[in-house]
Design a protein around this motif. Structure first.
Motif, PDB file in Angstrom:
ATOM      1  N   PRO A 100       1.764  -7.910   4.800  1.00 10.50           N
ATOM      2  CA  PRO A 100       0.368  -8.305   5.033  1.00 10.50           C
ATOM      3  C   PRO A 100      -0.554  -7.100   4.953  1.00 10.50           C
ATOM      4  CG  PRO A 100       1.817  -9.255   6.690  1.00 10.50           C
ATOM      5  CD  PRO A 100       2.644  -8.255   5.941  1.00 10.50           C
ATOM      6  N   ILE A 101      -1.684  -7.273   4.309  1.00  9.35           N
ATOM      7  CA  ILE A 101      -2.670  -6.196   4.200  1.00  9.35           C
ATOM      8  C   ILE A 101      -3.504  -6.182   5.475  1.00  9.35           C
ATOM      9  CG2 ILE A 101      -4.600  -5.291   2.860  1.00  9.35           C
ATOM     10  CD1 ILE A 101      -3.444  -6.823   0.450  1.00  9.35           C
ATOM     11  N   ARG A 102      -3.610  -5.009   6.089  1.00 11.39           N
ATOM     12  CA  ARG A 102      -4.284  -4.889   7.380  1.00 11.39           C
ATOM     13  C   ARG A 102      -5.534  -4.009   7.323  1.00 11.39           C
ATOM     14  NH1 ARG A 102      -0.977  -6.115  11.640  1.00 11.39           N
ATOM     15  NH2 ARG A 102      -1.878  -4.485  12.957  1.00 11.39           N
ATOM     16  N   ILE A 103      -6.007  -3.721   6.123  1.00  9.07           N
ATOM     17  CA  ILE A 103      -7.159  -2.836   5.958  1.00  9.07           C
ATOM     18  C   ILE A 103      -8.387  -3.449   6.628  1.00  9.07           C
ATOM     19  CG2 ILE A 103      -8.749  -1.844   4.269  1.00  9.07           C
ATOM     20  CD1 ILE A 103      -6.379  -1.578   2.363  1.00  9.07           C
ATOM     21  N   GLY A 104      -8.987  -2.695   7.513  1.00 10.02           N
ATOM     22  CA  GLY A 104     -10.189  -3.147   8.220  1.00 10.02           C
ATOM     23  C   GLY A 104      -9.967  -3.423   9.688  1.00 10.02           C
TER      24      GLY A 104
END
Length: 206
Positions: A173-177
């Motif tokens: 999962p992308i967690r950027i931010g």
């Protein structure tokens, strides 16, 4: 220059004239995005397509980028910035949240000559570089765009909309931010330095 007063909805002018670099012969934004859809479809849930390259009310870039030219990141970011004007007061409000929209990310991705190894992280670093101009090569956003964008990037507890519900190429999962931006903006830092200098001058005059 932009001497005219913008209409109810307008695009904030870019910080500087875009640097145009040659594109790969025989390709364009739409075709490159379509070519990469096969790479991203298994991991992103929704495959990008040429039809998804920005809303129809975006700036017509044919007047900015000559045939065969390549859009720079700054031009693409500015393409997703909007200003609205209060009809009663004439006050302008800048909305820079589109810079972290899915449409902006796909526009940026399609403009790359080569697919980055870690495109999501590369996009984050690209936005940060234009916010801070700390890499020595990226032009900063205009003061108005920076002031509108920093609060958006500093929000904690949410993934950027361009990556919400998405996974990277290895399935994580992308967690950027989620942690929010901690860096200081270029113009923000300049203003702080000016304020400190003024305070020091006032102290010396006492």
């Amino acid at each position: 220059s932009w001497p005219h007063k913008p209409a109810a909805t307008n695009v904030v002018p870019p910080f500087a004239a875009p640097k145009v670099e040659p594109a790969v012969e025989g390709t364009n934004v739409s075709s490159r995005l379509d070519q990469w859809s096969a790479v991203f479809a298994p991991h992103q849930g929704v495959a990008p397509s040429s039809a998804a390259v920005g809303p129809s009310n975006h700036l017509d870039f044919s007047s900015i980028v000559p045939p065969g030219g390549r859009l720079t990141a700054m031009v693409i970011f500015q393409r997703h910035v909007r200003t609205t004007v209060d009809p009663n007061t004439g006050e302008e409000t800048v909305d820079a949240s589109g810079i972290i929209s899915r449409a902006c990310y796909e526009d940026w991705l399609a403009s790359r000559k080569r697919l980055p190894q870690r495109p999501e992280e590369c996009y984050r670093k690209c936005i940060l570089a234009h916010c801070t101009a700390s890499d020595g090569g990226s032009a900063p956003f205009s003061p108005r765009v920076e002031a509108a964008l920093l609060p958006v990037l500093r929000q904690q507890g949410r993934v950027w909309p361009c990556f919400a519900g998405r996974r990277d190429k290895v399935g994580r999962p992308i967690r950027i931010g989620l942690k929010g931006l901690r860096a200081t903006g270029f113009h923000e830092a300049q203003q702080r330095n000016n304020n400190n200098n003024n305070n020091n001058n006032d102290s010396n005059n006492d």
